[in-house]
Design an enzyme around this catalytic site. Structure first.
Site, short mmCIF file in Angstrom:
data_model
loop_
_atom_site.label_atom_id
_atom_site.label_comp_id
_atom_site.label_asym_id
_atom_site.label_seq_id
_atom_site.Cartn_x
_atom_site.Cartn_y
_atom_site.Cartn_z
N GLU A 194 36.54 -17.35 -38.39
CA GLU A 194 36.15 -18.18 -37.24
C GLU A 194 35.78 -17.24 -36.09
O GLU A 194 34.63 -16.92 -35.90
CB GLU A 194 37.27 -19.16 -36.85
N GLU A 226 49.03 -19.98 -33.81
CA GLU A 226 48.23 -21.20 -33.77
C GLU A 226 49.10 -22.45 -33.93
O GLU A 226 48.87 -23.47 -33.31
CB GLU A 226 47.22 -21.16 -34.93
C1 BGC Z 1 40.21 -23.55 -34.46
C2 BGC Z 1 40.77 -24.12 -33.21
C3 BGC Z 1 39.91 -25.22 -32.75
C4 BGC Z 1 39.96 -26.26 -33.82
C5 BGC Z 1 39.25 -27.52 -33.52
C6 BGC Z 1 40.22 -24.62 -35.50
O1 BGC Z 1 39.77 -24.21 -36.71
O2 BGC Z 1 40.86 -22.40 -34.85
O3 BGC Z 1 41.67 -23.51 -32.50
O4 BGC Z 1 40.12 -25.67 -31.49
O5 BGC Z 1 39.55 -25.76 -35.05
O6 BGC Z 1 40.06 -28.49 -33.83
#
Ligand code: BGC
Length: 900
Positions: free
Chosen positions: A481, A757
């Site tokens: 990401e 996270e």
């Molecule tokens: C990301 C996030 C993001 C989210 C959206 C994830 O895969 O890592 O932090 O805000 O997707 O829901």
């Protein structure tokens, strides 16, 4: 001897009485001596240094801008007033590439003038016509692995050089060299913007890299964000298939003549040791393919190919305003060990973002593979499943013979551990270092207290910020990401401003927010929009994510007092509010897809329904109101009275619709969750008479969950603020100090060195949460840092004197903390709030910078007296329960009171 002593005292006394205010930290567009400004009317700011003198204000200033050999180009004379931030240049037009100096002196409120202070700035290349260099690419088809192309040109310098500036950019990433030396210390240049709309270039003073006679310039390119694999899945070539260089060296000779060396068809190209380089996958470096001395004058390039000249646009080139990515802390191995699987692993002790450099001696063709991981699994094996499709592996092939040093190029990794395969000989700790790499924003804040776990939390928040501020604010730095997720950025933005100066960092990124906004005002999920890249796919528009368009500009305005950010973003803010309006029926926004209170508390065996699910549309309605409120605030600041009136009416309707749809007459919110109450309280959704009971319901809810939070991305940032604002600071402290899942301290108990996270990234039994989405370096939950600085230390800006022109010091005592210390470099200089409880005595040490004023709220018990430096204080008019308020000017203050 005695005489000498008295004489010395005498001199000191004279010096103190003569002590003059000094002007320091001169900034042009918030940068010290920048060398590529493309704002036609740059803004100047400075700070007053008044030493320990109290109540120092600026009453006037004099500024002039000078061009060498020409005298002043702007000299407006002495100007009355205390403005020391963002003084806009109003002189004759500034010229492309020209260097200017500027001088400023000030008068203080004791009538004393400072000496002159001097700084400089250089204009960038202001028009397309200033670009003489041409875009160049390789002419032959690339190998499948896409080795990094090298470009070079030799040239002769016949005259004495006075100054030389290199202007460089690329499609992809570049690293430039002159005469075998790296140009500058920036990495991942030209940085990341919405490339098809704006592309940054960098300017470097390279006078000292050039020499009389034969010279050579060169540049290596990497695929980077431009055309590498980037975005979820296997997307690549988001902005184009090509990888291209644009280079221009402007030389001024001592005789006043000039020369330009630009990229063009006289350059030659080849490839070298970087056989492939991808952000996610890492790089492959084969030292046997090194072209030694490729960027030096004596290098023989007869086997190099001709380049192709391309007519790629230059009309979207912009100067770089944010701090470039640079190398920072260097970590040594704290442990080398063998895992149960038999793999060799080094632990650097900190989850960091950057890369590993190492030394090795071996044979030609020896291949070393370095893999990266944030955590080890339950049994102690190297764990990479959570990196998903990102390989995060650097491969190095030795040329053999003497000791070789390797580091990867055009990539970065997020890791604490590395696995080493194929290393010839013994792995010695001293041969490996890990370097943290991030945007070079000045550190502005420190927070510490008497509880080491909270100090570790602050440490983790800071490292979450370092690892995820890589030219853009990213969600995470390791898996496939590393995107500019808007929701994450908005929740962390205010905390970010405390730890580091994020002014230009966000100002730059916000411009991409505005440019990538869809035609209907909806904001893409990630900025730059690597998902849709300008295609109106209908993506974006999630509540709490798209609100980045209003929340971040407002947070930046509060922290830095910079109206220009609001002015630049205003139409983007308005477009987003209008978008929500367009998607609403009867003022109720209950349409569209939303991420909701992302990653809120749930259990696997949720038989009795403990999951803290907050209705997504209820959340959407709260953010609709909040964004509208921020738009109204911005309209007020910018004097847009019509908009102010229109949106004030809209806001009332949005709140009425919310109450009608989601709140019972007794004040029960239909989603009976912490997040629902937090948003209702934080965004003033409820009428005054329902607020106290809502706060009580919130506090009760926390207690029902055994003093645990249950909030996700959207509720967490405001949870403690909402509690403390409505008289439940004790509950907020209980949450802050809760050691068990879900809580801020649980990851710390499990050894975290960054913010995770998920609240349960590692389970209490050591097993890991699902690999499909489990980053150990996501800053969102670090948004608690804002409350720690702003409420616990109590250091904040007044909202009617933003950017800390007016300061509030209002500590909140609690959590059994006995000391709390926050130091913060405001735009005006250092502010400090340090409180301490010893027995029944509370002391509060405060520093207020010159040219600002403050209201200090000293926590008090009953009618107990407050002293400052032993003398009773004069109370301010606006006293509030539990505090004695005192108005002060600049200086250091030592308050004291009894808390019994
Ligand atoms: C990301 C996030 C993001 C989210 C959206 C994830 O895969 O890592 O932090 O805000 O997707 O829901």
């Amino acid at each position: 001897m005695r005489k000498v002593f008295f004489l010395f005292i005498g001199i000191l006394a004279v010096q103190i009485s003569m002590a003059q205010v000094k002007v320091q930290r001169l900034m042009t567009e918030n940068l010290p001596n920048p060398n590529s400004i493309d704002a036609p009317s740059p803004r100047f700011s400075w700070q007053l240094d008044a030493g320990t003198a109290r109540d120092v204000m600026q009453t006037a200033y004099e500024i002039k801008v000078l061009e060498a050999g020409k005298g002043s180009v702007w000299n407006p004379g002495k100007i009355a007033g205390d403005q020391s931030m963002y003084i806009t240049y109003k002189g004759s037009p500034l010229q492309s590439g020209q260097k200017y100096t500027w001088q400023v002196r000030v008068w203080d409120n004791k009538g004393k003038a400072s000496g002159w202070s001097t700084a400089s700035f250089q204009m960038g290349l202001l028009t397309e016509a200033d670009w003489k260099g041409q875009w160049i690419t390789q002419s032959a088809p690339e190998e499948a692995s896409r080795p990094s192309p090298l470009f070079r040109k030799g040239f002769t310098v016949a005259k004495k050089i006075k100054s030389a500036t290199a202007y460089i950019t690329a499609h992809g990433l570049y690293e430039a060299h002159i005469n075998g030396q790296r140009v500058g210390t920036d990495y991942l240049t030209p940085g990341y913007t919405s490339y098809n709309k704006r592309l940054q270039y960098q300017a470097y003073d390279v006078t000292n890299l050039l020499k009389p006679g034969a010279n050579a310039v060169g540049a290596a390119l990497g695929s980077g964000w431009y055309r590498g694999i980037y975005g979820i899945g296997t997307r690549h070539e988001i902005y184009g298939k090509d990888i291209a260089l644009l280079f221009q060296l402007n030389i001024t000779f001592t005789d006043g003549t000039t020369a330009v060396i630009g990229s063009d068809n006289t350059w030659k190209t080849s490839t070298g040791e970087v056989r492939s380089a991808e952000i996610y996958n890492g790089s492959v470096i084969d030292a046997r393919k090194e072209q030694k001395g490729w960027s030096t004058a004596g290098f023989d390039d007869k086997n190099w190919a001709a380049v192709a000249v391309q007519s790629y646009p230059k009309n979207m080139l912009i100067a770089t305003v944010n701090e470039p990515v640079k190398k920072h802390e260097v970590f040594k191995s704290i442990k080398i060990f063998t895992t149960p699987k038999g793999e060799k692993v080094i632990d650097f002790g900190q989850n960091l973002v950057g890369w590993v450099k190492f030394k090795v001696k071996g044979n030609a063709g020896d291949k070393i593979v370095i893999s990266h991981a944030e955590v080890m699994d339950k049994v102690g094996n190297f764990y990479t499943d959570n990196l998903r499709d990102a390989k995060c592996q650097n491969t190095f092939i030795l040329k053999g013979g003497a000791e070789e040093t390797f580091e990867p190029q055009f990539t970065w990794q997020g890791f604490r551990y590395i696995r080493i395969e194929g290393y010839p000989g013994e792995i010695k700790p001293e041969d490996f270092t890990a370097t943290a790499v991030y945007s070079d924003m000045p550190v502005t804040g420190t927070f510490s207290c008497s509880n080491p776990l909270i100090n570790q939390l602050q440490h983790n928040i800071e490292w979450g910020q370092r690892g995820n501020f890589i030219d853009i604010p990213t969600d995470c730095p390791q898996r496939d990401e590393r995107l500019g997720w808007t929701g994450d950025a908005q929740v962390f933005s205010r905390t970010a401003t405390y730890n580091m100066n994020a002014h230009n960092f966000f100002a730059k990124w916000l411009k991409d927010v505005a440019l990538d906004q869809f035609a209907d005002g909806s904001v893409p999920h990630v900025i730059p929009d690597a998902f849709d890249n300008g295609k109106p796919s209908g993506g974006g528009g999630s509540a709490g994510w798209s609100d980045v368009a209003t929340i971040v500009p407002w947070n930046m305005y509060l922290a830095y007092g910079d109206k220009e950010i609001l002015a630049n973003q205003y139409s983007s803010m308005k477009a987003w509010v209008d978008c929500m309006k367009g998607r609403s029926h009867n003022n109720l926004w209950n349409t569209g897809g939303h991420f909701g209170d992302w990653l809120f508390y749930t259990r696997n065996d949720d038989n009795d329904g403990t999951a803290a699910i907050t209705s997504k549309y209820l959340i959407a309605q709260c953010f609709y109101a909040y964004s509208t409120q921020l738009l109204i605030n911005a309209a007020k600041v910018l004097g847009k009275t019509d908009d102010e009136a229109t949106y004030t009416k809209l806001l009332a309707d949005v709140k009425t619709a919310y109450i009608k749809e989601y709140v019972t007459p007794n004040g029960l919110i239909s989603s009976d969750t912490q997040t629902a109450y937090v948003l209702a309280l934080q965004f003033d959704m409820l009428p005054e008479n329902l607020r106290a009971q809502a706060a009580q319901r919130l506090a009760d809810n926390v207690r029902r969950y055994g003093n645990h939070l249950t909030t996700g991305f959207l509720g967490t940032p405001y949870l403690c603020s909402a509690l403390s604002r409505f008289g439940h600071a004790d509950v907020a402290f209980t949450l802050l100090l809760q050691p068990n899942y879900p809580s801020w301290l649980y990851p710390i108990k499990m050894g975290a060195t960054t913010i995770w996270e998920r609240w349960n990234g590692i389970h209490p039994d050591g097993t890991l949460e699902v690999p499909s989405m489990n980053s150990y370096n996501h800053y969102a939950y670090g948004a608690i840092g804002d409350w720690m600085y702003r409420t616990v230390a109590g250091l904040d800006t007044k909202t009617d004197q933003v950017g800390y022109k007016g300061i509030i010091i209002k500590p909140t005592i609690g959590g059994n903390l006995t000391t709390v210390a926050a130091d913060y470099e405001t735009p005006y200089g250092k502010a400090r709030s340090h409180w301490k409880i010893e027995g029944s005595n509370l002391t509060l040490d405060v520093t207020i910078p010159a040219n600002t004023t403050a209201t200090v709220y000293v926590p008090t018990k009953g009618d107990n007296a407050v002293t400052e430096n032993g003398k009773p204080v004069t109370k301010a008019a606006d006293q509030i329960a539990g505090y004695t308020a005192v108005n002060v000017g600049s200086g250091n203050y030592h308050f004291s009171t009894l808390m019994q």
